[in-house]
Write a protein that holds these residues in place. Structure first.
Motif, PDB file in Angstrom:
ATOM      1  N   LYS A  50      46.524  18.109  46.258  1.00  0.00           N
ATOM      2  CA  LYS A  50      45.257  17.170  46.365  1.00  0.00           C
ATOM      3  C   LYS A  50      45.545  16.039  45.596  1.00  0.00           C
ATOM      4  CE  LYS A  50      40.471  17.860  45.254  1.00  0.00           C
ATOM      5  NZ  LYS A  50      39.154  18.621  44.753  1.00  0.00           N
ATOM      6  N   LEU A  51      45.434  14.919  46.216  1.00  0.00           N
ATOM      7  CA  LEU A  51      45.508  13.543  45.424  1.00  0.00           C
ATOM      8  C   LEU A  51      43.961  12.883  45.392  1.00  0.00           C
ATOM      9  CD1 LEU A  51      47.146  11.224  44.394  1.00  0.00           C
ATOM     10  CD2 LEU A  51      47.423  10.485  46.805  1.00  0.00           C
ATOM     11  N   THR A  52      43.737  12.552  44.311  1.00  0.00           N
ATOM     12  CA  THR A  52      42.304  12.010  44.030  1.00  0.00           C
ATOM     13  C   THR A  52      42.619  10.600  43.583  1.00  0.00           C
ATOM     14  OG1 THR A  52      41.388  13.894  43.546  1.00  0.00           O
ATOM     15  CG2 THR A  52      40.428  12.285  43.044  1.00  0.00           C
ATOM     16  N   LEU A 130      42.984   0.439  35.679  1.00  0.00           N
ATOM     17  CA  LEU A 130      41.750   0.827  36.140  1.00  0.00           C
ATOM     18  C   LEU A 130      41.651   1.963  37.160  1.00  0.00           C
ATOM     19  CD1 LEU A 130      39.948  -2.704  35.626  1.00  0.00           C
ATOM     20  CD2 LEU A 130      39.851  -0.819  34.111  1.00  0.00           C
ATOM     21  N   VAL A 131      42.680   2.003  38.052  1.00  0.00           N
ATOM     22  CA  VAL A 131      42.650   2.686  38.796  1.00  0.00           C
ATOM     23  C   VAL A 131      43.416   4.255  38.573  1.00  0.00           C
ATOM     24  CG1 VAL A 131      43.340   3.501  41.198  1.00  0.00           C
ATOM     25  CG2 VAL A 131      43.121   1.197  40.818  1.00  0.00           C
ATOM     26  N   GLN A 132      42.325   5.209  38.668  1.00  0.00           N
ATOM     27  CA  GLN A 132      42.682   6.619  38.134  1.00  0.00           C
ATOM     28  C   GLN A 132      43.210   7.529  39.316  1.00  0.00           C
ATOM     29  OE1 GLN A 132      39.079   8.220  36.290  1.00  0.00           O
ATOM     30  NE2 GLN A 132      39.218   6.732  34.595  1.00  0.00           N
ATOM     31  N   LEU A 133      44.344   7.915  39.203  1.00  0.00           N
ATOM     32  CA  LEU A 133      45.118   8.802  40.114  1.00  0.00           C
ATOM     33  C   LEU A 133      45.387  10.141  39.338  1.00  0.00           C
ATOM     34  CD1 LEU A 133      48.158   6.204  41.245  1.00  0.00           C
ATOM     35  CD2 LEU A 133      45.914   6.762  42.370  1.00  0.00           C
TER      36      LEU A 133
END
Length: 195
Positions: A50-52, A130-133
């Motif tokens: 599961k990638l968010t 800023l992009v949260q992985l």
């Protein structure tokens, strides 16, 4: 006067025995053996992880915000301005209350309130910060079923060989008896016999 004498000479019979031992031979060939080991049955099932990816902060950094966020930020800003306004009004009231101490508080307040100051903070934060992985991996589902080995054995019967022995007899020497009489009257008389 000499007495008569009898001289007896004998020899026994000699028998020769010849023997030959029996012979026994046993031969056992190795058994035929074949072993086959089938591979185990294995099944592996890997479920997708599961990638968010959350880009909310990156969009906010560019000024692209939803109406809900805009409303909340505006309400927070209005609340802060209202609190700062109340503090300013209370401070200016205290200045007017002490007008008898000298100075010109009305002119000073007018000068301060005539200037509108604001801060503009452009979005300068790098997007990669800023992009949260977030990735959640899953364990693979592994099932293994071992297979028993296949063993085939073909025995070989033993092979026997037998040679019987033998016994033979022979006479090496026959029995012999010799009788000899000697006296004054008959000298050298000899009697021989074979048995």
């Amino acid at each position: 006067m000499q007495l008569p004498q009898i001289r007896i000479t004998s020899q026994p019979t000699r028998i020769a025995i010849h023997t030959q031992s029996a012979r026994l031979s046993i031969q056992q060939e190795k058994a035929e053996m074949s072993i086959q080991q089938p591979k185990a049955d294995m099944s592996i099932r890997q479920y997708s992880g599961k990638l968010t990816i959350d880009q909310t902060k990156a969009w906010h950094n560019l000024g692209l915000k939803s109406s809900f966020v805009r409303t909340r930020e505006t309400a927070d800003h209005a609340r802060q301005i209202a609190m700062e306004g109340l503090a300013r009004i209370a401070r200016e009231g205290d200045e007017l209350m002490r007008i008898e101490q000298g100075g010109n508080p009305i002119a000073a307040q007018g000068e301060r309130n005539a200037v509108w100051e604001f801060d503009y903070q452009p979005g300068a934060t790098p997007w990669q910060e800023l992009v949260q992985l977030n990735y959640e991996s899953t364990e693979p589902d592994i099932h293994t079923t071992p297979n028993k080995p296949k063993i085939n054995i073909t025995p070989r019967p033993p092979q026997f060989g037998y040679q019987p022995g033998s016994i033979s007899f022979s006479i090496e020497q026959y029995a012999d008896l010799q009788i000899e009489f000697t006296n004054l009257m008959y000298k050298g008389y000899r009697f021989e016999t074979e048995i």
